[in-house]
Enzyme design. Structure first.
Site, mmCIF file in Angstrom:
data_model
loop_
_atom_site.group_PDB
_atom_site.id
_atom_site.type_symbol
_atom_site.label_atom_id
_atom_site.label_comp_id
_atom_site.label_asym_id
_atom_site.label_seq_id
_atom_site.Cartn_x
_atom_site.Cartn_y
_atom_site.Cartn_z
ATOM 1 N N HIS A 61 0.843 -1.187 -0.134
ATOM 2 C CA HIS A 61 0.017 -0.070 0.089
ATOM 3 C C HIS A 61 0.946 1.326 -0.031
ATOM 4 C CE1 HIS A 61 -2.518 2.882 2.517
ATOM 5 N NE2 HIS A 61 -3.096 2.984 1.348
ATOM 6 N N HIS A 67 2.352 11.177 -1.589
ATOM 7 C CA HIS A 67 1.386 10.956 -0.610
ATOM 8 C C HIS A 67 1.433 11.735 0.489
ATOM 9 C CE1 HIS A 67 -0.241 7.873 2.689
ATOM 10 N NE2 HIS A 67 -1.368 8.615 2.240
#
Length: 288
Positions: free
Chosen positions: A3, A80
């Site tokens: 992830h 991110h």
């Protein structure tokens, strides 16, 4: 799968990503580097680089792409919350592994795009062509993609692209062929209930399918564990329950397909998922 696969290289010196809410932008503008150091503890979900992940057995990569504000070079970065490595460097790192291991296959899932115009998508598509060329498998029906088929065609890369651009390019698989339901919870019990329900509801043919064994911190969780970070506060504590769920799964059309996690080196996540594949060969009919 991993992830936020690229997050091992989140750069504390980088600007905040354009997708972050105004509250985060303001927090960083007030507290500067200290704020970014704290953010990194919650945004970095992996500690291994691409080469190490590949060597350990990871074959699915969750990739989020962004432009950087006021960047004169119009470079593309993994991102991110904060920015990570340049996309070109990451793709080339993966390609080195593929060149050395011609029977290995990877899934590259480009599922979030931030601050990208048509020109940036064109740039990324050209980058993929230049890096992987004929290694990329054109989009076909998911159930036709066997290892034997890929080996015969000498394909090693399946690229999933969650943007309308995918319909214009033969080697881009539409994003809907790689659904990844998100539990959005900090509670391991709720996560497991969600994962189980998602598998029950998944379509049997026509797409791949991701089970995200991932807990997502709320703002209150971050405040309580601000100095310790995601790994210590959430992932390590919940690991036994999450791994128990993974161990009891069955791979195939009516079960799990791709499983992703944070900090993939923890516990025996990778070896446990790999074992699920071997169970398919033990006299079962399920072959997806």
């Amino acid at each position: 799968g991993s992830h936020d696969s690229f997050s091992f290289y989140i750069d504390e010196a980088s600007p905040v990503g354009p997708e972050q809410p105004e509250t985060v932008q303001n927090f960083v503008s007030v507290f500067g580097t200290v704020a970014k150091k704290l953010m990194r503890k919650w945004l970095a979900t992996q500690t291994m680089n691409f080469t190490s992940q590949l060597g350990a057995g990871i074959r699915y990569f969750d990739l989020r792409i962004s432009t950087k504000p006021r960047d004169p070079d119009n470079e593309l970065y993994f991102a991110h919350g904060l920015f990570s490595a340049k996309v070109k460097e990451g793709l080339e790192e993966i390609n080195v592994f593929l060149a050395e291991h011609p029977k290995e296959v990877v899934f590259l899932d480009f599922n979030h795009f931030y601050g990208m115009q048509k020109y940036h998508h064109e740039k990324l598509v050209q980058m993929l062509k230049d890096t992987y060329g004929n290694k990329m498998c054109p989009a076909i029906f998911a159930h036709e993609v066997t290892l034997q088929y890929l080996w015969e065609k000498e394909h090693q890369v399946l690229v999933f692209y969650h943007s309308p651009v995918a319909v214009e390019v033969a080697f881009l698989w539409p994003g809907q062929m790689m659904p990844a339901p998100w539990a959005n919870t900090t509670d391991p019990e709720k996560l497991i209930q969600f994962l189980q329900a998602s598998i029950t509801e998944r379509r049997k043919k026509g797409s791949f399918f991701i089970s995200q064994v991932v807990l997502t911190p709320k703002a209150s969780t971050v405040v309580k564990g601000v100095a310790s970070g995601l790994r210590e506060t959430i992932t390590e504590r919940a690991l036994p329950a999450m791994m128990e769920w993974v161990r009891t799964q069955k791979a195939g059309e009516s079960g799990v397909n791709i499983i992703t996690a944070d900090f993939v080196e923890l516990g025996d996540f990778i070896s446990t998922v790999i074992k699920l594949n071997y169970a398919l060969g033990e006299g079962e009919d399920d072959t997806t």
